[in-house]
Design a protein around this motif. Structure first.
Motif, mmCIF file in Angstrom:
data_model
loop_
_atom_site.group_PDB
_atom_site.id
_atom_site.type_symbol
_atom_site.label_atom_id
_atom_site.label_comp_id
_atom_site.label_asym_id
_atom_site.label_seq_id
_atom_site.Cartn_x
_atom_site.Cartn_y
_atom_site.Cartn_z
ATOM 1 N N LEU A 1 45.340 30.710 36.858
ATOM 2 C CA LEU A 1 46.441 29.424 36.722
ATOM 3 C C LEU A 1 46.631 29.663 35.546
ATOM 4 O O LEU A 1 47.682 29.147 34.735
ATOM 5 N N VAL A 2 45.726 29.697 34.372
ATOM 6 C CA VAL A 2 46.043 28.807 33.102
ATOM 7 C C VAL A 2 46.526 30.482 32.325
ATOM 8 O O VAL A 2 47.534 29.732 31.521
ATOM 9 N N ALA A 3 46.420 31.349 32.345
ATOM 10 C CA ALA A 3 47.651 32.752 31.618
ATOM 11 C C ALA A 3 49.008 32.252 32.597
ATOM 12 O O ALA A 3 49.556 32.843 31.000
ATOM 13 N N SER A 4 49.059 32.416 33.467
ATOM 14 C CA SER A 4 50.458 32.277 34.394
ATOM 15 C C SER A 4 51.153 31.198 33.752
ATOM 16 O O SER A 4 52.273 30.801 33.853
ATOM 17 N N ASP A 5 50.397 29.941 33.759
ATOM 18 C CA ASP A 5 51.286 28.894 32.573
ATOM 19 C C ASP A 5 51.764 29.341 30.786
ATOM 20 O O ASP A 5 52.769 28.479 31.312
ATOM 21 N N ASN A 6 51.074 30.174 30.552
ATOM 22 C CA ASN A 6 51.773 30.845 29.558
ATOM 23 C C ASN A 6 52.240 32.129 29.683
ATOM 24 O O ASN A 6 52.785 32.555 29.031
ATOM 25 N N GLY A 7 53.134 32.186 30.935
ATOM 26 C CA GLY A 7 53.954 33.382 30.696
ATOM 27 C C GLY A 7 52.588 34.760 31.415
ATOM 28 O O GLY A 7 53.799 36.040 30.511
ATOM 29 N N LEU A 8 51.758 34.808 31.077
ATOM 30 C CA LEU A 8 50.450 36.060 31.262
ATOM 31 C C LEU A 8 50.299 36.370 32.702
ATOM 32 O O LEU A 8 50.442 35.058 33.485
ATOM 33 N N VAL A 9 50.129 37.915 33.003
ATOM 34 C CA VAL A 9 49.748 37.613 34.469
ATOM 35 C C VAL A 9 48.516 38.960 34.325
ATOM 36 O O VAL A 9 48.553 39.763 33.119
ATOM 37 N N ILE A 10 47.329 38.433 34.496
ATOM 38 C CA ILE A 10 45.779 39.326 34.398
ATOM 39 C C ILE A 10 45.843 40.027 35.417
ATOM 40 O O ILE A 10 45.519 39.470 36.833
ATOM 41 N N ALA A 11 45.963 41.219 35.688
ATOM 42 C CA ALA A 11 45.405 42.000 36.836
ATOM 43 C C ALA A 11 44.099 42.056 36.888
ATOM 44 O O ALA A 11 43.004 42.289 35.946
ATOM 45 N N ALA A 12 43.549 42.725 37.997
ATOM 46 C CA ALA A 12 42.015 42.709 38.331
ATOM 47 C C ALA A 12 41.140 44.230 38.008
ATOM 48 O O ALA A 12 42.184 44.612 36.867
ATOM 49 N N SER A 13 40.124 43.942 37.144
ATOM 50 C CA SER A 13 39.747 44.799 36.112
ATOM 51 C C SER A 13 38.948 46.131 37.174
ATOM 52 O O SER A 13 38.703 45.721 37.837
ATOM 53 N N TYR A 14 38.020 46.832 36.025
ATOM 54 C CA TYR A 14 37.670 48.124 37.080
ATOM 55 C C TYR A 14 36.700 46.839 37.379
ATOM 56 O O TYR A 14 35.916 47.689 38.534
ATOM 57 N N TRP A 15 35.798 46.651 36.782
ATOM 58 C CA TRP A 15 34.715 45.836 36.822
ATOM 59 C C TRP A 15 35.065 45.047 38.479
ATOM 60 O O TRP A 15 34.390 45.052 39.719
ATOM 61 N N GLY A 16 36.336 44.393 38.658
ATOM 62 C CA GLY A 16 36.914 43.817 39.612
ATOM 63 C C GLY A 16 37.023 44.536 40.772
ATOM 64 O O GLY A 16 36.638 44.128 42.212
ATOM 65 N N THR B 1 54.385 44.169 41.179
ATOM 66 C CA THR B 1 54.909 42.858 41.034
ATOM 67 C C THR B 1 53.590 41.877 40.120
ATOM 68 O O THR B 1 52.483 41.883 40.694
ATOM 69 N N ASN B 2 54.553 40.662 39.863
ATOM 70 C CA ASN B 2 52.761 39.482 39.155
ATOM 71 C C ASN B 2 52.976 39.195 40.778
ATOM 72 O O ASN B 2 51.643 38.729 40.558
ATOM 73 N N PHE B 3 53.828 39.201 42.155
ATOM 74 C CA PHE B 3 53.500 38.709 42.848
ATOM 75 C C PHE B 3 51.903 39.326 43.530
ATOM 76 O O PHE B 3 51.360 38.575 44.097
#
Length: 180
Positions: A107-122, A59-61
């Protein structure tokens, strides 16, 4: 609310318990109970992600809250280590600054309707940080543990910087115009 998200919330609730056990010198064996709570919290990170992917419960949450829960858990431990003078403050500042930068991007991405998931490096960074924290909570005086603490301290630091640079590069469009 699905099970993986409930597990993530449980991890956040465990953080104050960890801190009380870690920072209260009057609690018998408090450090070892804190270690157990920290390990359980770390384990829930892997469990909620596994369940979310396996049963298609992403989920986005969860994409937002799961990495935030990890950041809160690890940052809490790191701040304890600064108080105990086992990890240099500047290392902790760099690690926590990375987390604020990434959270700001999200947060900036979320304000624009985007959700950025964690990367493998992360994900590698988080695993290294969690192992590092476990070693520092153990705080064994055995030479092997001291070496492992230092290896994981610098591995976690290096992966923190690499994952930040990777994240900034892959999501540079957010800085430019806030959209994909």
């Amino acid at each position: 609310m699905n099970l993986p998200n409930k597990i993530t919330i449980f991890r956040v609730i465990m953080i104050p318990v960890f801190l009380i056990l870690m920072l209260s010198p009057g609690i018998p064996y408090g450090k070892y109970f804190a270690l157990a709570v920290f390990i359980i919290a770390c384990t829930t990170d892997f469990i909620d992600g596994y369940l979310a992917r396996k049963y298609n419960l992403v989920t986005n949450f969860g994409k937002f809250m799961d990495p935030l829960a990890d950041k809160l858990l690890v940052s809490s431990a790191l701040i304890c280590f600064v108080q105990f003078q086992t990890v240099p403050a500047w290392v902790v500042i760099v690690i926590i600054a990375r987390e604020f930068i990434i959270s700001g991007f999200r947060l900036v991405a979320s304000d624009n309707g985007l959700v950025i998931a964690a990367s493998y490096w992360g994900k590698f960074k988080t695993a290294a940080q969690m192992i590092m924290c476990i070693l520092f909570i153990l705080d064994s005086n055995l030479p092997l543990f001291n070496i492992l603490e230092q290896i994981f301290l610098w591995l976690a630091f290096g992966l923190t910087v690499i994952s930040l640079l990777d994240y900034l590069y892959k999501n540079r469009y957010i800085l430019l115009d806030g959209t994909k």
